[in-house]
Design an enzyme around this catalytic site. Structure first.
Site, PDB file in Angstrom:
ATOM      1  CG  HIS A  45       9.478  55.583  12.498  1.00 14.26           C
ATOM      2  ND1 HIS A  45       9.732  56.675  12.589  1.00 14.26           N
ATOM      3  CD2 HIS A  45       8.699  54.847  11.479  1.00 14.26           C
ATOM      4  CE1 HIS A  45       9.631  57.180  11.818  1.00 14.26           C
ATOM      5  NE2 HIS A  45       9.340  56.639  10.496  1.00 14.26           N
ATOM      6  CG  ASP A  72       3.393  55.878  42.751  1.00 18.10           C
ATOM      7  OD1 ASP A  72       2.286  56.417  43.297  1.00 18.10           O
ATOM      8  OD2 ASP A  72       3.615  54.552  42.353  1.00 18.10           O
TER       9      ASP A  72
END
Length: 306
Positions: free
Chosen positions: A64, A113
């Site tokens: 939600h 990364d």
């Protein structure tokens, strides 16, 4: 998505962690000295985590959208390991644990990364939920005393057999779901004297909880509040406000209800609307948290729930 419209807003908190393990101490030194070629690892990874938290419902189909009101990202270095902790807070109807775990995942992926050009041995471990609070599980009263309830349907038409009762049965279903014992279930006409007599009778016979449904509107025969108010030792406005607020959020006519709540000695008395939806929503608004009142009536400290 799962229907959460029947739930109440509470303060929801979730804390999740993930661990980044590097393969050499030089990587840790580069992070601390801010010499990693791609930039400040901690600052940029935190920013990525904040974006990840906000994007959670965009990526998980059954999640939600909710109003996140706080996100914290913390780092702890221990040798070659960096523990990432993400804390989420929101006042809403459903929990934020998925958002916290997603945030921790994005933080560590961004660290990976940024660090992979200088360290080929980086690993991500132990993405998990550490703690969550808020919602029904946090406010479920642990008071072990058995609670017995009486449900009284006030309705001329149901009493006369002109229509079936569904409001009282909705109340019974909620009580049973909350593990409240049913002492009695009766149907009576909208008569002040009978309403009064039943309250006195069941209170004197040990009922912990007496719930009336019906007679709280504004028609000429709606007399339940007038019958009960003189009997109550103390009103409990917070319960009444919670019922009306919950109902008003769902339909505009809830403001016309005259639901009341109060005690006769150690018995809690509630007068709820007579419509099925009104009765069901009133029960959803206050149960099971209202059962905490029996701990207080017994003399326990108000702040103890275990």
């Amino acid at each position: 998505m799962v229907d959460i419209t029947h739930k109440n807003n509470t303060l929801r908190t979730a804390i999740a962690q993930a661990i980044v393990k590097v393969s050499k101490k030089e990587t840790i030194e580069a992070i601390n000295n801010k010499t990693v070629p791609k930039g400040d690892v901690f600052a940029m990874s935190k920013a990525a985590g904040l974006l990840g938290v906000k994007k959670t419902p965009d990526l998980l189909p059954d999640c939600h959208p909710l109003p996140i009101e706080y996100t914290g990202v913390d780092y702890e270095i221990n040798g070659l390991e960096i523990k990432v902790t993400v804390t989420i807070k929101a006042i809403y109807k459903t929990g934020v644990e998925v958002e916290a775990m997603h945030g921790a995942s994005i933080v560590t992926l961004n660290m990976y990364d940024m660090l992979k050009p200088i360290d080929k041995g980086i690993e991500i471990h132990h993405i998990k939920l550490l703690k969550k609070t808020g919602g029904k599980s946090s406010f479920k009263d642990k008071f072990k005393r058995d609670v017995n309830a009486v449900v009284i349907v006030c309705s001329d038409s149901v009493y006369e057999g002109k229509k079936e009762d569904s409001a009282g049965k909705a109340i019974l279903n909620k009580l049973e779901a909350c593990e409240v014992g049913i002492q009695d279930y009766i149907i009576i006409p909208d008569e002040v004297q009978i309403i009064e007599e039943k309250a006195k009778h069941y209170q004197s016979n040990g009922a912990d909880l007496i719930i009336y449904t019906g007679g709280t509107g504004l028609s000429r025969r709606d007399v339940t509040p007038e019958a009960l108010e003189p009997l109550l030792d103390r009103r409990i406005p917070g319960i009444e406000e919670a019922i009306r607020k919950y109902g008003q959020d769902r339909m505009p006519y809830a403001m016309l209800s005259r639901s009341i709540a109060g005690t006769i000695k150690n018995t809690l008395v509630l007068a709820l609307p007579g419509s099925t939806n009104g009765a069901r929503e009133s029960m959803d608004a206050i149960f099971p948290s209202v059962l905490h009142v029996f701990r207080i009536l017994k003399g326990a400290r108000h702040d103890k729930t275990k």
